[in-house]
Write an enzyme that holds these catalytic residues in place. Structure first.
Site: not given
Length: 149
Positions: A53, A83, A55, A86
Protein backbone atom coordinates in the site's frame (compact mmCIF):
# COMPACT_ATOMS: atom_id res chain seq x y z
CA UNK A 1 6.27 26.81 11.16
CA UNK A 2 3.48 27.66 8.68
CA UNK A 3 1.20 24.77 7.65
CA UNK A 4 1.62 23.61 4.07
CA UNK A 5 -0.52 20.81 2.71
CA UNK A 6 1.22 18.14 0.65
CA UNK A 7 -2.01 16.50 -0.47
CA UNK A 8 -1.54 17.58 -4.09
CA UNK A 9 1.64 15.47 -4.24
CA UNK A 10 -0.28 12.53 -2.78
CA UNK A 11 -3.05 13.01 -5.35
CA UNK A 12 -0.47 13.11 -8.13
CA UNK A 13 0.97 9.80 -6.91
CA UNK A 14 -2.56 8.35 -6.74
CA UNK A 15 -3.10 9.33 -10.39
CA UNK A 16 0.15 7.60 -11.31
CA UNK A 17 -0.99 4.48 -9.45
CA UNK A 18 -4.26 4.48 -11.41
CA UNK A 19 -2.29 4.80 -14.65
CA UNK A 20 -0.43 1.63 -13.63
CA UNK A 21 -3.73 -0.17 -13.00
CA UNK A 22 -3.39 0.08 -9.23
CA UNK A 23 -6.07 1.37 -6.87
CA UNK A 24 -5.42 5.14 -6.90
CA UNK A 25 -3.96 5.85 -3.49
CA UNK A 26 -0.94 8.06 -2.94
CA UNK A 27 1.05 8.94 0.16
CA UNK A 28 3.69 11.53 1.08
CA UNK A 29 5.81 11.59 4.24
CA UNK A 30 7.19 14.89 5.53
CA UNK A 31 10.06 15.10 8.04
CA UNK A 32 10.02 17.42 11.08
CA UNK A 33 11.83 20.12 9.05
CA UNK A 34 9.02 20.14 6.47
CA UNK A 35 10.95 18.26 3.76
CA UNK A 36 9.39 15.56 1.60
CA UNK A 37 11.26 12.34 2.42
CA UNK A 38 9.07 9.73 0.71
CA UNK A 39 6.38 9.62 -1.95
CA UNK A 40 4.60 6.42 -2.93
CA UNK A 41 1.52 5.05 -4.62
CA UNK A 42 -0.10 1.66 -4.36
CA UNK A 43 1.93 -1.11 -6.01
CA UNK A 44 0.20 -4.27 -4.77
CA UNK A 45 -0.31 -5.68 -8.27
CA UNK A 46 3.07 -4.62 -9.61
CA UNK A 47 4.91 -6.18 -6.65
CA UNK A 48 2.47 -9.10 -6.20
CA UNK A 49 2.42 -7.98 -2.57
CA UNK A 50 -0.79 -7.29 -0.65
CA UNK A 51 1.18 -5.12 1.79
CA UNK A 52 2.47 -2.74 -0.91
CA UNK A 53 0.00 0.00 0.00
CA UNK A 54 1.11 3.59 -0.56
CA UNK A 55 1.44 4.24 3.17
CA UNK A 56 3.58 1.15 3.80
CA UNK A 57 5.88 1.91 0.87
CA UNK A 58 6.31 5.52 2.03
CA UNK A 59 7.00 4.42 5.62
CA UNK A 60 9.60 1.88 4.43
CA UNK A 61 11.35 4.51 2.30
CA UNK A 62 11.32 7.13 5.07
CA UNK A 63 12.65 4.67 7.65
CA UNK A 64 15.44 3.63 5.29
CA UNK A 65 16.31 7.28 4.61
CA UNK A 66 16.30 8.20 8.29
CA UNK A 67 18.07 5.05 9.46
CA UNK A 68 15.38 4.44 12.08
CA UNK A 69 12.18 2.48 12.49
CA UNK A 70 10.65 5.49 14.26
CA UNK A 71 9.34 8.54 12.43
CA UNK A 72 8.51 10.80 15.36
CA UNK A 73 7.63 14.31 14.25
CA UNK A 74 6.77 13.17 10.71
CA UNK A 75 3.52 13.95 8.88
CA UNK A 76 1.80 11.52 6.53
CA UNK A 77 -0.51 12.70 3.76
CA UNK A 78 -2.58 9.97 2.12
CA UNK A 79 -5.48 10.24 -0.30
CA UNK A 80 -7.61 7.54 1.36
CA UNK A 81 -8.31 6.68 4.98
CA UNK A 82 -5.64 4.14 5.97
CA UNK A 83 -6.75 0.53 6.35
CA UNK A 84 -6.16 -1.35 9.61
CA UNK A 85 -2.79 -2.70 8.38
CA UNK A 86 -1.53 0.76 7.44
CA UNK A 87 -2.91 2.33 10.61
CA UNK A 88 -1.02 -0.25 12.69
CA UNK A 89 2.18 0.53 10.75
CA UNK A 90 1.62 4.26 11.28
CA UNK A 91 1.26 3.65 15.03
CA UNK A 92 4.34 1.39 15.12
CA UNK A 93 6.40 4.03 13.29
CA UNK A 94 5.17 6.71 15.73
CA UNK A 95 4.15 9.09 12.94
CA UNK A 96 2.91 12.30 14.55
CA UNK A 97 0.16 13.48 12.21
CA UNK A 98 -1.97 11.81 9.53
CA UNK A 99 -3.85 13.86 6.95
CA UNK A 100 -6.16 11.92 4.68
CA UNK A 101 -8.60 12.69 1.90
CA UNK A 102 -11.48 10.31 1.26
CA UNK A 103 -13.09 8.26 4.01
CA UNK A 104 -13.24 4.50 3.53
CA UNK A 105 -16.34 3.06 5.24
CA UNK A 106 -15.66 -0.37 3.70
CA UNK A 107 -11.97 -0.89 4.50
CA UNK A 108 -10.84 2.05 6.61
CA UNK A 109 -9.07 1.46 9.87
CA UNK A 110 -9.01 4.94 11.39
CA UNK A 111 -12.55 6.38 11.52
CA UNK A 112 -14.21 3.15 10.35
CA UNK A 113 -13.82 -0.57 10.90
CA UNK A 114 -11.04 -1.45 13.32
CA UNK A 115 -10.45 2.17 14.43
CA UNK A 116 -6.88 1.16 15.25
CA UNK A 117 -5.83 4.39 16.95
CA UNK A 118 -8.68 4.26 19.47
CA UNK A 119 -7.64 0.86 20.88
CA UNK A 120 -5.75 0.67 24.13
CA UNK A 121 -3.36 -1.72 22.36
CA UNK A 122 -2.28 1.00 19.90
CA UNK A 123 1.42 1.73 20.43
CA UNK A 124 0.90 5.36 19.48
CA UNK A 125 -1.98 7.60 18.47
CA UNK A 126 -1.19 10.28 15.90
CA UNK A 127 -3.19 13.44 15.39
CA UNK A 128 -5.64 12.73 12.55
CA UNK A 129 -7.09 15.25 10.10
CA UNK A 130 -9.57 13.96 7.55
CA UNK A 131 -11.31 15.42 4.52
CA UNK A 132 -8.21 17.05 2.97
CA UNK A 133 -9.00 17.28 -0.79
CA UNK A 134 -11.69 14.70 -0.09
CA UNK A 135 -13.80 15.42 -3.19
CA UNK A 136 -10.94 14.94 -5.62
CA UNK A 137 -9.65 11.80 -3.89
CA UNK A 138 -13.14 10.29 -3.77
CA UNK A 139 -13.85 11.15 -7.41
CA UNK A 140 -10.62 9.51 -8.53
CA UNK A 141 -11.49 6.30 -6.67
CA UNK A 142 -15.07 6.21 -7.98
CA UNK A 143 -13.93 6.75 -11.57
CA UNK A 144 -11.28 4.05 -11.23
CA UNK A 145 -13.71 1.42 -9.95
CA UNK A 146 -16.52 2.46 -12.34
CA UNK A 147 -14.17 1.86 -15.29
CA UNK A 148 -13.53 -1.68 -14.07
CA UNK A 149 -17.14 -2.75 -13.61
Amino acid sequence: MVFKSHMEQALSEARAAADRGEVPVGAVLIDPQGQVVAIAGNRTREHCDPTAHAEILAIRAACAASGSERLMGYDLYVTLEPCAMCAAAIAAARISRVYYGASDPKSGGVAHGAKVFSHTQAHHTPEVYDGISEDEAERMLKEFFAARR
